[in-house]
Structure formats: C-alpha cells, structure tokens
Design a protein around this motif. Structure first.
Motif, PDB file in Angstrom:
ATOM      1  N   VAL A  83      13.342 -41.321 -51.743  1.00  0.00           N
ATOM      2  CA  VAL A  83      13.550 -39.903 -51.465  1.00  0.00           C
ATOM      3  C   VAL A  83      15.036 -39.765 -51.153  1.00  0.00           C
ATOM      4  CG1 VAL A  83      12.940 -37.914 -50.050  1.00  0.00           C
ATOM      5  CG2 VAL A  83      11.224 -39.704 -50.475  1.00  0.00           C
ATOM      6  N   ARG A  84      15.714 -38.858 -51.875  1.00  0.00           N
ATOM      7  CA  ARG A  84      17.161 -38.731 -51.701  1.00  0.00           C
ATOM      8  C   ARG A  84      17.566 -37.270 -51.563  1.00  0.00           C
ATOM      9  NH1 ARG A  84      19.902 -37.044 -56.271  1.00  0.00           N
ATOM     10  NH2 ARG A  84      18.759 -37.100 -58.226  1.00  0.00           N
ATOM     11  N   GLN A  85      18.737 -37.079 -51.009  1.00  0.00           N
ATOM     12  CA  GLN A  85      19.344 -35.756 -50.983  1.00  0.00           C
ATOM     13  C   GLN A  85      19.962 -35.503 -52.353  1.00  0.00           C
ATOM     14  OE1 GLN A  85      19.219 -33.379 -48.666  1.00  0.00           O
ATOM     15  NE2 GLN A  85      17.893 -34.723 -47.495  1.00  0.00           N
ATOM     16  N   PRO A  86      19.979 -34.257 -52.804  1.00  0.00           N
ATOM     17  CA  PRO A  86      20.557 -33.985 -54.123  1.00  0.00           C
ATOM     18  C   PRO A  86      22.065 -34.249 -54.142  1.00  0.00           C
ATOM     19  CG  PRO A  86      19.963 -31.948 -53.004  1.00  0.00           C
ATOM     20  CD  PRO A  86      19.463 -33.069 -52.151  1.00  0.00           C
ATOM     21  N   GLY A  87      22.537 -34.734 -55.278  1.00  0.00           N
ATOM     22  CA  GLY A  87      23.961 -34.966 -55.469  1.00  0.00           C
ATOM     23  C   GLY A  87      24.630 -33.762 -56.110  1.00  0.00           C
ATOM     24  N   LYS A  88      25.927 -33.823 -56.279  1.00  0.00           N
ATOM     25  CA  LYS A  88      26.670 -32.683 -56.819  1.00  0.00           C
ATOM     26  C   LYS A  88      26.274 -32.350 -58.255  1.00  0.00           C
ATOM     27  CE  LYS A  88      30.575 -35.406 -58.329  1.00  0.00           C
ATOM     28  NZ  LYS A  88      31.986 -35.485 -58.488  1.00  0.00           N
ATOM     29  N   ASP A  89      25.724 -33.313 -58.983  1.00  0.00           N
ATOM     30  CA  ASP A  89      25.319 -33.074 -60.365  1.00  0.00           C
ATOM     31  C   ASP A  89      23.882 -32.579 -60.498  1.00  0.00           C
ATOM     32  OD1 ASP A  89      27.810 -33.857 -61.306  1.00  0.00           O
ATOM     33  OD2 ASP A  89      27.214 -35.964 -61.442  1.00  0.00           O
ATOM     34  N   ASP A  90      23.141 -32.503 -59.402  1.00  0.00           N
ATOM     35  CA  ASP A  90      21.759 -32.027 -59.434  1.00  0.00           C
ATOM     36  C   ASP A  90      21.753 -30.506 -59.376  1.00  0.00           C
ATOM     37  OD1 ASP A  90      20.461 -34.585 -59.473  1.00  0.00           O
ATOM     38  OD2 ASP A  90      20.972 -34.799 -57.357  1.00  0.00           O
ATOM     39  N   LYS A  91      21.397 -29.908 -60.499  1.00  0.00           N
ATOM     40  CA  LYS A  91      21.389 -28.442 -60.616  1.00  0.00           C
ATOM     41  C   LYS A  91      19.987 -27.963 -60.972  1.00  0.00           C
ATOM     42  CE  LYS A  91      26.062 -28.109 -60.897  1.00  0.00           C
ATOM     43  NZ  LYS A  91      26.725 -28.257 -59.677  1.00  0.00           N
ATOM     44  N   GLY A  92      19.646 -26.785 -60.491  1.00  0.00           N
ATOM     45  CA  GLY A  92      18.378 -26.161 -60.837  1.00  0.00           C
ATOM     46  C   GLY A  92      18.452 -25.529 -62.217  1.00  0.00           C
ATOM     47  N   LYS A  93      17.338 -24.941 -62.662  1.00  0.00           N
ATOM     48  CA  LYS A  93      17.300 -24.281 -63.964  1.00  0.00           C
ATOM     49  C   LYS A  93      18.315 -23.149 -64.049  1.00  0.00           C
ATOM     50  CE  LYS A  93      12.473 -25.174 -65.022  1.00  0.00           C
ATOM     51  NZ  LYS A  93      11.150 -24.590 -65.243  1.00  0.00           N
ATOM     52  N   ASP A  94      18.624 -22.564 -62.903  1.00  0.00           N
ATOM     53  CA  ASP A  94      19.573 -21.452 -62.860  1.00  0.00           C
ATOM     54  C   ASP A  94      21.028 -21.926 -62.801  1.00  0.00           C
ATOM     55  OD1 ASP A  94      19.695 -22.462 -60.295  1.00  0.00           O
ATOM     56  OD2 ASP A  94      19.043 -20.611 -59.325  1.00  0.00           O
ATOM     57  N   GLY A  95      21.233 -23.252 -62.790  1.00  0.00           N
ATOM     58  CA  GLY A  95      22.580 -23.803 -62.756  1.00  0.00           C
ATOM     59  C   GLY A  95      23.170 -23.952 -61.360  1.00  0.00           C
ATOM     60  N   ARG A  96      22.441 -23.496 -60.340  1.00  0.00           N
ATOM     61  CA  ARG A  96      22.944 -23.596 -58.973  1.00  0.00           C
ATOM     62  C   ARG A  96      22.658 -24.990 -58.395  1.00  0.00           C
ATOM     63  NH1 ARG A  96      20.611 -18.247 -56.235  1.00  0.00           N
ATOM     64  NH2 ARG A  96      19.494 -19.909 -55.205  1.00  0.00           N
ATOM     65  N   GLN A  97      23.486 -25.366 -57.432  1.00  0.00           N
ATOM     66  CA  GLN A  97      23.347 -26.648 -56.740  1.00  0.00           C
ATOM     67  C   GLN A  97      21.985 -26.728 -56.046  1.00  0.00           C
ATOM     68  OE1 GLN A  97      25.418 -29.381 -56.468  1.00  0.00           O
ATOM     69  NE2 GLN A  97      23.803 -30.323 -55.303  1.00  0.00           N
ATOM     70  N   MET A  98      21.296 -27.840 -56.224  1.00  0.00           N
ATOM     71  CA  MET A  98      20.011 -28.057 -55.550  1.00  0.00           C
ATOM     72  C   MET A  98      20.240 -28.348 -54.079  1.00  0.00           C
ATOM     73  SD  MET A  98      17.200 -29.638 -57.536  1.00  0.00           S
ATOM     74  CE  MET A  98      16.553 -28.800 -58.894  1.00  0.00           C
ATOM     75  N   ASP A  99      19.272 -27.941 -53.255  1.00  0.00           N
ATOM     76  CA  ASP A  99      19.380 -28.213 -51.823  1.00  0.00           C
ATOM     77  C   ASP A  99      18.121 -28.858 -51.252  1.00  0.00           C
ATOM     78  OD1 ASP A  99      17.707 -26.042 -52.015  1.00  0.00           O
ATOM     79  OD2 ASP A  99      18.740 -24.838 -50.509  1.00  0.00           O
ATOM     80  N   LYS A 100      17.166 -29.199 -52.108  1.00  0.00           N
ATOM     81  CA  LYS A 100      15.907 -29.788 -51.653  1.00  0.00           C
ATOM     82  C   LYS A 100      15.893 -31.292 -51.950  1.00  0.00           C
ATOM     83  CE  LYS A 100      13.506 -25.512 -52.376  1.00  0.00           C
ATOM     84  NZ  LYS A 100      12.768 -24.712 -53.305  1.00  0.00           N
ATOM     85  N   PRO A 101      15.162 -32.061 -51.142  1.00  0.00           N
ATOM     86  CA  PRO A 101      15.061 -33.501 -51.403  1.00  0.00           C
ATOM     87  C   PRO A 101      14.475 -33.779 -52.790  1.00  0.00           C
ATOM     88  CG  PRO A 101      14.123 -32.941 -49.268  1.00  0.00           C
ATOM     89  CD  PRO A 101      14.392 -31.653 -49.970  1.00  0.00           C
ATOM     90  N   ILE A 102      14.841 -34.916 -53.337  1.00  0.00           N
ATOM     91  CA  ILE A 102      14.384 -35.325 -54.657  1.00  0.00           C
ATOM     92  C   ILE A 102      13.647 -36.655 -54.525  1.00  0.00           C
ATOM     93  CG2 ILE A 102      15.123 -35.984 -56.981  1.00  0.00           C
ATOM     94  CD1 ILE A 102      17.535 -34.062 -56.524  1.00  0.00           C
ATOM     95  N   VAL A 103      12.437 -36.703 -55.086  1.00  0.00           N
ATOM     96  CA  VAL A 103      11.581 -37.883 -54.987  1.00  0.00           C
ATOM     97  C   VAL A 103      11.586 -38.626 -56.314  1.00  0.00           C
ATOM     98  CG1 VAL A 103       9.221 -38.697 -54.576  1.00  0.00           C
ATOM     99  CG2 VAL A 103      10.093 -36.715 -53.309  1.00  0.00           C
ATOM    100  N   LYS A 104      11.748 -39.929 -56.242  1.00  0.00           N
ATOM    101  CA  LYS A 104      11.624 -40.810 -57.408  1.00  0.00           C
ATOM    102  C   LYS A 104      10.338 -41.587 -57.249  1.00  0.00           C
ATOM    103  CE  LYS A 104      12.787 -43.383 -60.958  1.00  0.00           C
ATOM    104  NZ  LYS A 104      11.615 -43.363 -61.796  1.00  0.00           N
ATOM    105  N   PHE A 105       9.494 -41.519 -58.273  1.00  0.00           N
ATOM    106  CA  PHE A 105       8.249 -42.285 -58.287  1.00  0.00           C
ATOM    107  C   PHE A 105       8.447 -43.549 -59.117  1.00  0.00           C
ATOM    108  CE2 PHE A 105       6.445 -37.844 -58.083  1.00  0.00           C
ATOM    109  CZ  PHE A 105       6.045 -37.923 -56.763  1.00  0.00           C
TER     110      PHE A 105
END
Length: 109
Positions: free
Chosen positions: A29-51
């Motif tokens: 489980v990680r915090q989003p990095g600067k390259d993690d963008k949502g569908k709208d192109g905005r910076q993500m702010d939610k945790p990201i889970v890798k399975f």
C-alpha cells in the motif's frame, strides 16, 4: 481487443468478473507519486494498493479502506500479505446510483 487491457490504468470494476468474488493478496500500500493521475488528469491523493499477481494497481477509496481496516487494523503496513475478496457491484457515485464499483469482503475460508 479489450479496452481495459489497452488503457493500462488502475483496476476498475469492469476488470472483475460479474457475480464472482476474486481473492487477492495485498502486496503493498503506497501513497500516490507525482506521476499518478486520475482519469481527469489531476494528481491522485488516495492510497494505492498493489496485489500480488495482479498487473493493475487499485486506488483505495474511503469505503474500501474502512472495510479492510475492520478486517486487519488501522495500519496499512499490517495489511501486507493479507487476503481479501473483491467483487464488482454498483454504488451511488457521481450522481448515478448504478455506477460500477469494487467492494471488499473478508476472504472466505
């Protein structure tokens, strides 16, 4: 050709078979990095889970984070190696009561 495979974003409800729980193991489980963008192109702010053994990562919303917290505690580091079942359903989001979404259950033993 599957659109979900061509556009390699984050895990979406449509990536999960209908009417089926998919058991996954939380690898990280990680915090989003600067390259993690949502569908709208905005910076993500939610945790990201890798399975483990799943190509796409999953953006963790508040509802699913609370479900996993109930199972495995408040510290995301304690979730690593734990299994959950995810499934496809619909929820009320973005003004549409039938928006496809992913939800969490404890792994069925």
């Amino acid at each position: 050709m599957k659109v979900s495979e061509v556009f390699d974003g984050f895990l979406e409800a449509e990536d999960i078979p209908e009417n089926k729980d998919v058991t996954v193991t939380i690898e990280n489980v990680r915090q989003p990095g600067k390259d993690d963008k949502g569908k709208d192109g905005r910076q993500m702010d939610k945790p990201i889970v890798k399975f483990a053994k799943v190509k796409k990562e999953w953006v963790l919303n508040k509802t699913n984070a609370r479900s996993i917290r109930r199972l495995y505690g408040n510290e995301t580091d304690d979730w690593i190696g734990k299994q959950i079942a995810i499934y496809r359903t619909t929820c009320n989001a973005f003004g549409d009561p039938k928006t496809p979404c992913i939800r969490v259950r404890g792994k069925q033993l």
